[in-house]
Design a protein around this motif. Structure first.
Motif, PDB file in Angstrom:
ATOM      1  N   MET A   1      -7.327   4.600   2.981  1.00 36.35           N
ATOM      2  CA  MET A   1      -6.638   4.545   1.692  1.00 36.35           C
ATOM      3  C   MET A   1      -5.208   5.033   1.861  1.00 36.35           C
ATOM      4  O   MET A   1      -4.952   6.042   2.518  1.00 36.35           O
ATOM      5  CB  MET A   1      -7.365   5.414   0.668  1.00 36.35           C
ATOM      6  N   PHE A   2      -4.289   4.281   1.251  1.00 33.98           N
ATOM      7  CA  PHE A   2      -2.883   4.635   1.320  1.00 33.98           C
ATOM      8  C   PHE A   2      -2.276   4.579  -0.082  1.00 33.98           C
ATOM      9  O   PHE A   2      -2.717   3.798  -0.937  1.00 33.98           O
ATOM     10  CB  PHE A   2      -2.112   3.659   2.223  1.00 33.98           C
ATOM     11  N   ALA A   3      -1.268   5.397  -0.299  1.00 41.59           N
ATOM     12  CA  ALA A   3      -0.466   5.324  -1.515  1.00 41.59           C
ATOM     13  C   ALA A   3       0.991   5.165  -1.112  1.00 41.59           C
ATOM     14  O   ALA A   3       1.433   5.740  -0.107  1.00 41.59           O
ATOM     15  CB  ALA A   3      -0.643   6.581  -2.369  1.00 41.59           C
ATOM     16  N   LEU A   4       1.730   4.374  -1.860  1.00 37.06           N
ATOM     17  CA  LEU A   4       3.170   4.244  -1.662  1.00 37.06           C
ATOM     18  C   LEU A   4       3.855   4.753  -2.924  1.00 37.06           C
ATOM     19  O   LEU A   4       3.676   4.194  -4.010  1.00 37.06           O
ATOM     20  CB  LEU A   4       3.580   2.800  -1.392  1.00 37.06           C
ATOM     21  N   LEU A   5       4.626   5.807  -2.774  1.00 31.25           N
ATOM     22  CA  LEU A   5       5.395   6.382  -3.883  1.00 31.25           C
ATOM     23  C   LEU A   5       6.853   5.994  -3.720  1.00 31.25           C
ATOM     24  O   LEU A   5       7.425   6.160  -2.648  1.00 31.25           O
ATOM     25  CB  LEU A   5       5.223   7.892  -3.912  1.00 31.25           C
ATOM     26  N   ASP A   6       7.457   5.493  -4.799  1.00 30.82           N
ATOM     27  CA  ASP A   6       8.815   4.943  -4.747  1.00 30.82           C
ATOM     28  C   ASP A   6       9.598   5.442  -5.952  1.00 30.82           C
ATOM     29  O   ASP A   6       9.121   5.377  -7.088  1.00 30.82           O
ATOM     30  CB  ASP A   6       8.726   3.408  -4.759  1.00 30.82           C
ATOM     31  N   GLY A   7      10.810   5.963  -5.711  1.00 26.40           N
ATOM     32  CA  GLY A   7      11.688   6.384  -6.795  1.00 26.40           C
ATOM     33  C   GLY A   7      12.335   5.178  -7.452  1.00 26.40           C
ATOM     34  O   GLY A   7      12.898   4.320  -6.762  1.00 26.40           O
ATOM     35  N   ASN A   8      12.273   5.088  -8.779  1.00 22.91           N
ATOM     36  CA  ASN A   8      12.817   3.934  -9.498  1.00 22.91           C
ATOM     37  C   ASN A   8      14.346   3.984  -9.520  1.00 22.91           C
ATOM     38  O   ASN A   8      14.924   4.995  -9.947  1.00 22.91           O
ATOM     39  CB  ASN A   8      12.290   3.906 -10.937  1.00 22.91           C
ATOM     40  N   ASN A   9      14.984   2.893  -9.071  1.00 26.01           N
ATOM     41  CA  ASN A   9      16.457   2.802  -9.103  1.00 26.01           C
ATOM     42  C   ASN A   9      17.051   4.129  -8.627  1.00 26.01           C
ATOM     43  O   ASN A   9      17.824   4.774  -9.339  1.00 26.01           O
ATOM     44  CB  ASN A   9      16.953   2.466 -10.508  1.00 26.01           C
ATOM     45  N   PHE A  10      16.699   4.537  -7.425  1.00 23.80           N
ATOM     46  CA  PHE A  10      16.815   5.924  -6.999  1.00 23.80           C
ATOM     47  C   PHE A  10      18.219   6.503  -7.158  1.00 23.80           C
ATOM     48  O   PHE A  10      18.395   7.593  -7.733  1.00 23.80           O
ATOM     49  CB  PHE A  10      16.350   6.055  -5.545  1.00 23.80           C
ATOM     50  N   TYR A  11      19.236   5.817  -6.646  1.00 18.27           N
ATOM     51  CA  TYR A  11      20.586   6.377  -6.720  1.00 18.27           C
ATOM     52  C   TYR A  11      21.026   6.561  -8.169  1.00 18.27           C
ATOM     53  O   TYR A  11      21.631   7.583  -8.533  1.00 18.27           O
ATOM     54  CB  TYR A  11      21.587   5.483  -5.990  1.00 18.27           C
TER      55      TYR A  11
ATOM     56  N   VAL B   1      -8.282   9.738  -6.999  1.00 19.20           N
ATOM     57  CA  VAL B   1      -6.925   9.423  -6.557  1.00 19.20           C
ATOM     58  C   VAL B   1      -6.010   9.060  -7.725  1.00 19.20           C
ATOM     59  O   VAL B   1      -4.854   9.495  -7.789  1.00 19.20           O
ATOM     60  CB  VAL B   1      -6.965   8.273  -5.524  1.00 19.20           C
ATOM     61  N   THR B   2      -6.499   8.266  -8.653  1.00 18.83           N
ATOM     62  CA  THR B   2      -5.645   7.816  -9.760  1.00 18.83           C
ATOM     63  C   THR B   2      -5.186   8.995 -10.613  1.00 18.83           C
ATOM     64  O   THR B   2      -3.990   9.106 -10.947  1.00 18.83           O
ATOM     65  CB  THR B   2      -6.396   6.791 -10.625  1.00 18.83           C
ATOM     66  N   ARG B   3      -6.102   9.876 -10.978  1.00 20.92           N
ATOM     67  CA  ARG B   3      -5.723  11.029 -11.792  1.00 20.92           C
ATOM     68  C   ARG B   3      -4.726  11.907 -11.037  1.00 20.92           C
ATOM     69  O   ARG B   3      -3.751  12.393 -11.614  1.00 20.92           O
ATOM     70  CB  ARG B   3      -6.967  11.840 -12.148  1.00 20.92           C
ATOM     71  N   ARG B   4      -4.967  12.102  -9.748  1.00 20.68           N
ATOM     72  CA  ARG B   4      -4.062  12.925  -8.941  1.00 20.68           C
ATOM     73  C   ARG B   4      -2.685  12.272  -8.850  1.00 20.68           C
ATOM     74  O   ARG B   4      -1.654  12.951  -8.884  1.00 20.68           O
ATOM     75  CB  ARG B   4      -4.664  13.127  -7.555  1.00 20.68           C
TER      76      ARG B   4
ATOM     77  N   CYS C   1       7.823   6.740   0.295  1.00 20.60           N
ATOM     78  CA  CYS C   1       6.977   7.375   1.309  1.00 20.60           C
ATOM     79  C   CYS C   1       5.544   6.876   1.163  1.00 20.60           C
ATOM     80  O   CYS C   1       5.081   6.582   0.058  1.00 20.60           O
ATOM     81  CB  CYS C   1       7.026   8.902   1.212  1.00 20.60           C
ATOM     82  N   PHE C   2       4.880   6.740   2.303  1.00 15.96           N
ATOM     83  CA  PHE C   2       3.456   6.444   2.332  1.00 15.96           C
ATOM     84  C   PHE C   2       2.687   7.763   2.405  1.00 15.96           C
ATOM     85  O   PHE C   2       3.102   8.693   3.105  1.00 15.96           O
ATOM     86  CB  PHE C   2       3.096   5.581   3.542  1.00 15.96           C
ATOM     87  N   ILE C   3       1.586   7.821   1.697  1.00 10.97           N
ATOM     88  CA  ILE C   3       0.717   8.996   1.712  1.00 10.97           C
ATOM     89  C   ILE C   3      -0.671   8.570   2.176  1.00 10.97           C
ATOM     90  O   ILE C   3      -1.252   7.625   1.636  1.00 10.97           O
ATOM     91  CB  ILE C   3       0.610   9.646   0.315  1.00 10.97           C
ATOM     92  N   GLY C   4      -1.214   9.250   3.193  1.00 15.14           N
ATOM     93  CA  GLY C   4      -2.587   9.031   3.601  1.00 15.14           C
ATOM     94  C   GLY C   4      -3.529   9.765   2.661  1.00 15.14           C
ATOM     95  O   GLY C   4      -3.336  10.958   2.388  1.00 15.14           O
ATOM     96  N   LEU C   5      -4.533   9.073   2.162  1.00 14.42           N
ATOM     97  CA  LEU C   5      -5.408   9.627   1.127  1.00 14.42           C
ATOM     98  C   LEU C   5      -6.800   9.957   1.644  1.00 14.42           C
ATOM     99  O   LEU C   5      -7.742  10.069   0.846  1.00 14.42           O
ATOM    100  CB  LEU C   5      -5.511   8.643  -0.044  1.00 14.42           C
ATOM    101  N   ALA C   6      -6.951  10.126   2.944  1.00 13.78           N
ATOM    102  CA  ALA C   6      -8.271  10.430   3.506  1.00 13.78           C
ATOM    103  C   ALA C   6      -8.790  11.739   2.920  1.00 13.78           C
ATOM    104  O   ALA C   6      -8.117  12.773   2.954  1.00 13.78           O
ATOM    105  CB  ALA C   6      -8.181  10.537   5.025  1.00 13.78           C
ATOM    106  N   GLY C   7     -10.006  11.693   2.356  1.00 11.22           N
ATOM    107  CA  GLY C   7     -10.622  12.887   1.805  1.00 11.22           C
ATOM    108  C   GLY C   7     -10.173  13.263   0.408  1.00 11.22           C
ATOM    109  O   GLY C   7     -10.640  14.268  -0.131  1.00 11.22           O
ATOM    110  N   VAL C   8      -9.275  12.482  -0.194  1.00  9.31           N
ATOM    111  CA  VAL C   8      -8.771  12.784  -1.538  1.00  9.31           C
ATOM    112  C   VAL C   8      -9.679  12.132  -2.572  1.00  9.31           C
ATOM    113  O   VAL C   8      -9.983  10.937  -2.485  1.00  9.31           O
ATOM    114  CB  VAL C   8      -7.327  12.286  -1.710  1.00  9.31           C
ATOM    115  N   HIS C   9     -10.097  12.898  -3.564  1.00 10.21           N
ATOM    116  CA  HIS C   9     -10.975  12.398  -4.611  1.00 10.21           C
ATOM    117  C   HIS C   9     -10.169  12.216  -5.907  1.00 10.21           C
ATOM    118  O   HIS C   9      -9.143  12.863  -6.120  1.00 10.21           O
ATOM    119  CB  HIS C   9     -12.144  13.364  -4.848  1.00 10.21           C
TER     120      HIS C   9
END
Length: 428
Positions: free
Chosen positions: A1-11, A112-115, A102-110
């Protein structure tokens, strides 16, 4: 399981943290020398402003309410560090993919959506940057989910509203996932550029679902193993793992366009000295040494007048990360190729033949030259001072002036401090 977090229109989002009055206005951030738009707010996108559009073509829109800001990369880097430190709380592993992703590895995370919702809220309240999070069983599917999360928010109706901001593909049924992938254009898949997209369309591959179901021999024969890997990832088979540490660079470059044309040798030497100094800092940061210094300069292809484009490579007797030595080599190179009578618009320095500090090749001809000495303890002390008191606090004298070559900046754009106490934090 992976998550990708991205800042919107970052600059743009970073600028709005310090200037809340910009919220709701069409805002763009410009590249070095205020050349082109490198970040756009949603309001600016609605005006039809394209990514990379030259500023002179849209400058008239300032009278229509457009706000154009010079880039402040020091601020953006600092805000990125803060965002990434909070994003790391989502899972046990993190790969920082770019300044705003950034990519986040979600191994062992329960749960996930709420977190993910909790982490997104923490970043928004603590740093002020709105984000979107995509979750999937592979990195490519996490990228697709992130794309859906962003478009579902900024383009209502393009995707289900329930998938806005945080999109977890693992919560969808197989039929729902297929329907979603059928609505994602193949050009929006991670790694599919414009040229590959046109070739895929010729093979009747129009969507992410089409790519996932395309015959593997066809993809390998016509597009190569990389796209075949992408298709497998779209099927849910992981082919790409997290890179906890970025791989060392094979070469390091520092290039800039000048704020105004340069025709004299002295400011040109100052410019390449500054570039070599910055490149040397990056070189030491990854514990490498350079065996050669490549220097180039050229005129603008968009201005009338005689053309000039030359380069040279200065070979070092021993690989080194000594700023003084690299600056001396760069200055020697630019002096060698310089010729008066040209209006130069850009120059740069590239460090080549990189090797780790642990692998030091000795020379059979141990003859001292101007490019052979290495002052590692001095360089370490200089890096520590610059890290503590700010970049450029200590440096080579030949790189300190910026007379006649410095980049243009919008002097009306304030340069902000990035102390944490200066960031407005929403209270709940």
């Amino acid at each position: 399981m992976f998550a990708l977090l991205d800042g919107n229109n970052f600059y743009v989002s970073c600028e709005r943290v310090f200037r809340p009055a910009l919220k709701g206005l069409p805002v763009i951030v410009l590249s070095n020398n205020d050349g082109c738009a490198i970040a756009r707010s949603e309001e600016a996108k609605a005006l039809g402003i394209k990514m990379g559009e030259p500023f002179f073509q849209i400058k008239h829109r300032i009278h229509q309410g457009l706000v154009a800001l010079s880039a402040n990369f020091v601020l953006y880097g600092d805000m990125s560090d803060r965002m990434m430190s909070l994003a790391a709380g989502l899972g046990p592993e993190q790969e920082i993919y770019s300044i705003d992703e950034c990519f986040i590895g979600l191994a062992g995370v329960h749960d996930v959506t709420r977190r993910s919702w909790a982490i997104r809220d923490r970043i928004l309240r603590g740093v002020g940057i709105p984000t979107c999070i995509g979750i999937g069983p592979t990195k490519t599917l996490a990228k697709v989910a992130n794309h859906v999360a962003k478009d579902a928010e900024r383009k209502p109706g393009s995707y289900p509203a329930s998938l806005a901001q945080v999109c977890n593909l693992t919560e969808l049924s197989p039929a729902q996932l297929q329907s979603l992938l059928e609505s994602v254009p193949v050009g929006d898949v991670w790694g599919v550029g414009r040229r590959i997209k046109m070739r895929l369309l010729d093979h009747k591959i129009f969507t992410a679902w089409d790519l996932a179901r395309a015959p593997q021999p066809l993809l390998r024969a016509h597009f190569g193993v990389v796209l075949e890997r992408t298709a497998r990832e779209l099927q849910g088979m992981p082919c790409l793992g997290l890179e906890n540490e970025p791989p060392p660079k094979q070469q390091i470059a520092c290039t800039r366009s000048f704020g105004r044309p340069v025709s004299d040798l002295a400011p040109l030497v100052e410019a390449v000295s500054a570039f070599a100094q910055r490149a040397a800092e990056k070189l030491r940061a990854q514990d490498h040494r350079a065996g050669a210094v490549h220097v180039f300069a050229h005129t603008s292809p968009f201005r009338d007048g005689p053309r000039f484009a030359r380069s040279t490579t200065v070979q070092l007797q021993q690989p080194s990360s000594d700023t003084a030595l690299l600056v001396r080599a760069a200055a020697h190179g630019i002096t060698k190729i310089y010729e008066p009578g040209y209006q130069l618009s850009k120059a740069g320095v590239m460090l080549l033949d990189l090797s780790t500090v642990a692998l030091q090749q000795a020379s059979l001809l141990d003859v001292p030259t101007d490019f052979a000495r290495d002052h590692s303890p001095l360089m370490e002390a200089m890096d520590q001072l610059n890290a503590r008191y700010g970049r450029g606090t200590v440096g080579m004298a030949s790189a300190q002036q910026e007379s006649g070559w410095g980049m243009r900046q919008d002097r009306r754009t304030p340069r902000y401090t990035t102390e944490l106490r200066d960031i407005p934090i929403a209270r709940t």
